[in-house]
Design an enzyme around this catalytic site. Structure first.
Site, PDB file in Angstrom:
ATOM      1  N   HIS A  34      32.126  53.027  43.445  1.00 55.37           N
ATOM      2  CA  HIS A  34      30.766  53.528  43.223  1.00 55.37           C
ATOM      3  C   HIS A  34      29.793  52.422  43.614  1.00 55.37           C
ATOM      4  CE1 HIS A  34      31.043  51.002  39.692  1.00 55.37           C
ATOM      5  NE2 HIS A  34      32.089  51.691  39.254  1.00 55.37           N
ATOM      6  N   HIS A  37      30.494  48.750  42.496  1.00 54.18           N
ATOM      7  CA  HIS A  37      31.448  48.011  43.341  1.00 54.18           C
ATOM      8  C   HIS A  37      30.763  47.584  44.648  1.00 54.18           C
ATOM      9  CE1 HIS A  37      34.495  50.763  41.244  1.00 54.18           C
ATOM     10  NE2 HIS A  37      34.946  49.559  40.950  1.00 54.18           N
ATOM     11  N   GLY A 149      32.068  41.806  38.316  1.00 57.50           N
ATOM     12  CA  GLY A 149      30.911  42.464  37.700  1.00 57.50           C
ATOM     13  C   GLY A 149      30.749  42.064  36.240  1.00 57.50           C
ATOM     14  N   SER A 188      34.208  53.776  37.202  1.00 61.45           N
ATOM     15  CA  SER A 188      35.088  54.792  37.802  1.00 61.45           C
ATOM     16  C   SER A 188      35.459  55.840  36.767  1.00 61.45           C
ATOM     17  CB  SER A 188      36.354  54.132  38.342  1.00 61.45           C
ATOM     18  OG  SER A 188      36.012  53.086  39.212  1.00 61.45           O
TER      19      SER A 188
HETATM   20  P1  AMP Z   1      37.282  48.026  38.655  1.00 60.56           P
HETATM   21  O1  AMP Z   1      37.529  48.817  39.890  1.00 60.56           O
HETATM   22  O2  AMP Z   1      36.759  48.820  37.516  1.00 60.56           O
HETATM   23  O3  AMP Z   1      38.456  47.136  38.299  1.00 60.56           O
HETATM   24  O4  AMP Z   1      36.101  47.035  39.016  1.00 60.56           O
HETATM   25  C1  AMP Z   1      36.167  46.132  40.095  1.00 60.56           C
HETATM   26  C2  AMP Z   1      35.021  45.160  39.974  1.00 60.56           C
HETATM   27  O5  AMP Z   1      33.777  45.856  40.038  1.00 60.56           O
HETATM   28  C3  AMP Z   1      35.046  44.387  38.651  1.00 60.56           C
HETATM   29  O6  AMP Z   1      34.686  43.031  38.887  1.00 60.56           O
HETATM   30  C4  AMP Z   1      33.998  45.114  37.851  1.00 60.56           C
HETATM   31  O7  AMP Z   1      33.392  44.316  36.851  1.00 60.56           O
HETATM   32  C5  AMP Z   1      32.984  45.479  38.927  1.00 60.56           C
HETATM   33  N1  AMP Z   1      32.157  46.597  38.467  1.00 60.56           N
HETATM   34  C6  AMP Z   1      32.589  47.738  37.876  1.00 60.56           C
HETATM   35  N2  AMP Z   1      31.535  48.508  37.513  1.00 60.56           N
HETATM   36  C7  AMP Z   1      30.416  47.816  37.863  1.00 60.56           C
HETATM   37  C8  AMP Z   1      29.012  48.069  37.738  1.00 60.56           C
HETATM   38  N3  AMP Z   1      28.539  49.177  37.170  1.00 60.56           N
HETATM   39  N4  AMP Z   1      28.153  47.141  38.217  1.00 60.56           N
HETATM   40  C9  AMP Z   1      28.610  46.003  38.788  1.00 60.56           C
HETATM   41  N5  AMP Z   1      29.927  45.705  38.939  1.00 60.56           N
HETATM   42  C10 AMP Z   1      30.811  46.599  38.482  1.00 60.56           C
END
Ligand code: AMP
Length: 283
Positions: A34, A37, A149, A188
């Site tokens: 999204h 990311h 993030g 997600s």
């Molecule tokens: P994930 O796919 O949930 O493991 O997230 C991958 C990376 O994207 C991680 O470093 C998360 O912290 C970051 N991330 C997820 N959601 C957000 C958001 N809303 N804003 C900024 N970074 C995000």
């Protein structure tokens, strides 16, 4: 964008390319991408010659097998978004590539108290799983900069700790949380919310905002208690709402008026677990 599935192929490509480590930015993800990311990809794009994103839904970090099974997957859309944001490389490893010795042989990392509080308390083993996968990915990608993030505040602290424990030459760059217009932190897992749950979900952000706007010097317990109660009344099953020192994540029950803070929450809407946090600076 080039897509690699095999670690060995990605390694040979990187060796031949000879991009300096310091000019290589890496964004590990679990896909279902999204704008949150993509904001990490864009920042990495602005700061590096080479931008590498990985998508791997890591089985060892899911303490709840149902959460793992139901984790959303939108790979074709993910590839489009990455192409549009000028990502150079997408790494799509299999479980065998990341865990050649199987997922049961787990190395233990000494993460200290960070592992026992908040997410660590409610998701036993979660951070060990996160460290397993990120350690392996860093060995393969060898980036100068790792983009994470703030949404996963405790994870950022855990991964900084991992990198210092292992003496890895990678700088952690923490990027702000992107939100939907009503304040809900992008995630997600939001894809799994139905219409009613989606409307309710924004209450987490409002609970944290109320704490941030009303915190005063002294006892903070009433603030966290009433946030928990409001979320329960809205239909959440609350894991925690806490206020902690933002530098160490030590949980506080009273504030000296100057220590920089973070307020964090985790709560379920039916079987969907949402987390969020806000930084609080003394005004
Ligand atoms: P994930 O796919 O949930 O493991 O997230 C991958 C990376 O994207 C991680 O470093 C998360 O912290 C970051 N991330 C997820 N959601 C957000 C958001 N809303 N804003 C900024 N970074 C995000």
């Amino acid at each position: 964008m080039i897509i690699f599935k095999r670690p060995a192929d990605l390694r040979s490509y990187l060796l031949a390319k000879e991009t300096p480590r310091q000019a290589t930015g890496f964004i590990p993800t679990m896909g279902a991408l999204h704008s949150g990311h993509i904001s990490l990809i864009t920042k990495a794009r602005n700061e590096n010659q080479l931008v590498i994103c990985s998508i791997f839904v890591n089985p060892t970090q899911f303490n709840d097998p149902k959460d793992f099974e139901k984790y959303p997957s939108t790979i074709e859309n993910d590839i489009c978004l990455l192409e549009q944001s000028a990502c150079d490389i997408l790494f799509l490893p299999s479980v065998m590539d990341i865990y050649p010795n199987g997922i049961d042989i787990i190395r233990q990392y000494d993460l200290g108290p960070l592992e026992r509080i908040l997410e660590g308390q409610f998701r036993p083993g979660h951070f060990q799983g996160v460290c397993q996968v990120v350690n392996r990915l860093l060995e393969i990608v060898m980036p100068g900069k790792l983009y994470l993030g703030q949404k996963d505040f405790q994870q950022c602290m855990v991964l900084k700790k991992l990198i210092s424990l292992l003496g890895i030459d990678t700088e952690v760059i923490v990027c702000p949380t992107l939100r939907e217009p009503d304040g809900l932190a992008m995630s997600s897992r939001n894809l799994r919310l139905n219409q009613t749950e989606r409307k309710t979900a924004t209450a987490i952000y409002h609970a944290l905002l109320t704490i941030k706007d009303n915190i005063k010097l002294g006892d903070t317990r009433l603030l966290t208690q009433s946030a928990r109660q409001n979320l329960s009344e809205a239909g959440f099953k609350v894991d925690y709402v806490e206020i902690a020192k933002s530098e160490t994540l030590e949980i506080l029950q009273s504030w000296d008026g100057t220590t920089p803070l973070v307020t964090l929450a985790a709560a379920y809407l039916n079987d969907i677990r949402l987390i969020d946090n806000l930084l609080i600076q003394a005004s």
